[in-house]
Motif scaffolding. Structure first.
Motif, PDB file in Angstrom:
ATOM      1  N   SER A 139       0.823  -1.210   0.000  1.00 17.18           N
ATOM      2  CA  SER A 139       0.000   0.000   0.000  1.00 17.18           C
ATOM      3  C   SER A 139       0.857   1.260   0.000  1.00 17.18           C
ATOM      4  O   SER A 139       0.383   2.340  -0.342  1.00 17.18           O
ATOM      5  CB  SER A 139      -0.898   0.017   1.239  1.00 17.18           C
ATOM      6  N   ARG A 140       2.112   1.100   0.411  1.00 19.70           N
ATOM      7  CA  ARG A 140       3.065   2.200   0.573  1.00 19.70           C
ATOM      8  C   ARG A 140       2.599   3.207   1.627  1.00 19.70           C
ATOM      9  O   ARG A 140       3.128   4.310   1.719  1.00 19.70           O
ATOM     10  CB  ARG A 140       3.343   2.907  -0.762  1.00 19.70           C
ATOM     11  N   ARG A 141       1.657   2.801   2.431  1.00 23.76           N
ATOM     12  CA  ARG A 141       1.163   3.643   3.528  1.00 23.76           C
ATOM     13  C   ARG A 141       1.826   3.168   4.815  1.00 23.76           C
ATOM     14  O   ARG A 141       1.209   2.518   5.655  1.00 23.76           O
ATOM     15  CB  ARG A 141      -0.363   3.547   3.592  1.00 23.76           C
ATOM     16  N   THR A 142       3.092   3.505   4.960  1.00 19.73           N
ATOM     17  CA  THR A 142       3.916   2.949   6.037  1.00 19.73           C
ATOM     18  C   THR A 142       3.889   3.762   7.320  1.00 19.73           C
ATOM     19  O   THR A 142       4.263   3.262   8.372  1.00 19.73           O
ATOM     20  CB  THR A 142       5.383   2.854   5.588  1.00 19.73           C
ATOM     21  N   GLY A 143       3.508   5.038   7.237  1.00 22.48           N
ATOM     22  CA  GLY A 143       3.755   5.921   8.355  1.00 22.48           C
ATOM     23  C   GLY A 143       5.236   6.229   8.466  1.00 22.48           C
ATOM     24  O   GLY A 143       6.039   5.843   7.594  1.00 22.48           O
ATOM     25  N   PHE A 144       5.622   6.918   9.531  1.00 20.76           N
ATOM     26  CA  PHE A 144       7.029   7.324   9.653  1.00 20.76           C
ATOM     27  C   PHE A 144       7.411   7.482  11.115  1.00 20.76           C
ATOM     28  O   PHE A 144       6.577   7.749  11.977  1.00 20.76           O
ATOM     29  CB  PHE A 144       7.292   8.619   8.891  1.00 20.76           C
ATOM     30  N   TYR A 145       8.701   7.282  11.363  1.00 17.96           N
ATOM     31  CA  TYR A 145       9.247   7.424  12.705  1.00 17.96           C
ATOM     32  C   TYR A 145       9.817   8.833  12.909  1.00 17.96           C
ATOM     33  O   TYR A 145      10.261   9.492  11.955  1.00 17.96           O
ATOM     34  CB  TYR A 145      10.355   6.407  12.946  1.00 17.96           C
ATOM     35  N   LEU A 146       9.835   9.218  14.189  1.00 18.92           N
ATOM     36  CA  LEU A 146      10.343  10.532  14.577  1.00 18.92           C
ATOM     37  C   LEU A 146      11.399  10.394  15.664  1.00 18.92           C
ATOM     38  O   LEU A 146      11.252   9.575  16.582  1.00 18.92           O
ATOM     39  CB  LEU A 146       9.202  11.407  15.115  1.00 18.92           C
ATOM     40  N   ARG A 147      12.438  11.200  15.541  1.00 17.62           N
ATOM     41  CA  ARG A 147      13.424  11.372  16.615  1.00 17.62           C
ATOM     42  C   ARG A 147      13.011  12.609  17.423  1.00 17.62           C
ATOM     43  O   ARG A 147      12.591  13.618  16.853  1.00 17.62           O
ATOM     44  CB  ARG A 147      14.812  11.572  16.015  1.00 17.62           C
TER      45      ARG A 147
END
Length: 215
Positions: A139-147
């Motif tokens: 889906s390429r709808r992975t979300g993302f991580y934050l520092r």
């Protein structure tokens, strides 16, 4: 652009099909202000620190807009905020619009975008669907991580402010493309390896793909 929901959860034992696992994927929305720490939110923990957590994966964000897609794909599934294991359900930021290294302010805390989330097998257990990992990635709808750049407090309804765009212009979606769909895109691989905010584990992985271990 806003923070729709703040979701936290502590690791719990889970026994899908009689197989016991410990996971922190179960997150629930919380009301009020929540303290942001360097490694997580108050009231939240990761179970397997070998693959989750750490400074580059302190907070996981998932766009609210993707829920519309999943409601169509999984019409029988219950999809409360946090069901994908995200700490932040966000609105107005998507993977193809955010660069690795972009700086964001939410409430009184500040963050840097670091990487997409490759799906973990526990996502399949969470949804009770063996095909969920494949569906999620494709889906390429992975979300993302934050520092976490600056500790502070956040709460549902807070505005999300884009403080700085990274000059490398490598998006979260670009990293997913290289990981799963365009593994031989050498021009993009080279650009990705030059982004300082991309975690070293990703850059080492890409160096291996290019056959240049020294970068």
């Amino acid at each position: 652009m806003r923070l729709v929901s703040v979701n936290v959860g502590l690791p719990r034992r889970f026994e899908p099909n009689g197989q016991e696992i410990v996971t922190g994927i179960f997150k629930s929305p919380v009301a009020g202000r929540v303290a942001v720490r360097t490694l997580n939110l108050d009231g939240d923990r990761q179970a397997d620190l070998n693959v989750h957590g750490g400074p580059d994966k302190a907070i996981y964000a998932y766009p609210r807009e993707h829920y519309d897609y999943w409601r169509k794909e999984l019409p029988d599934a219950e999809l409360p905020w946090g069901v994908f294991g995200e700490n932040f359900t966000v609105e107005g930021f998507r993977e193809d619009e955010l660069n690795i290294g972009d700086w964001l302010r939410v409430g009184t805390a500040e963050f840097a975008v670091t990487q997409p989330r490759p799906p973990c097998y526990k996502l399949a257990f969470r949804f009770g669907r063996p095909d969920m990992l494949k569906r999620f990635l494709h889906s390429r709808r992975t979300g993302f991580y934050l520092r976490v750049l600056r500790e502070g407090e956040v709460g549902a309804g807070d505005a999300i402010e884009l403080l700085r765009r990274d000059a490398g212009k490598v998006t979260v979606s670009d990293i997913t493309r290289l990981y799963a769909f365009e593994k031989d895109n050498r021009a993009l691989l080279q650009r990705a390896m030059e982004v300082p905010a991309l975690p070293e584990s990703w850059r080492a992985y890409f160096r291996e793909k290019t056959g240049d271990p020294a970068g």
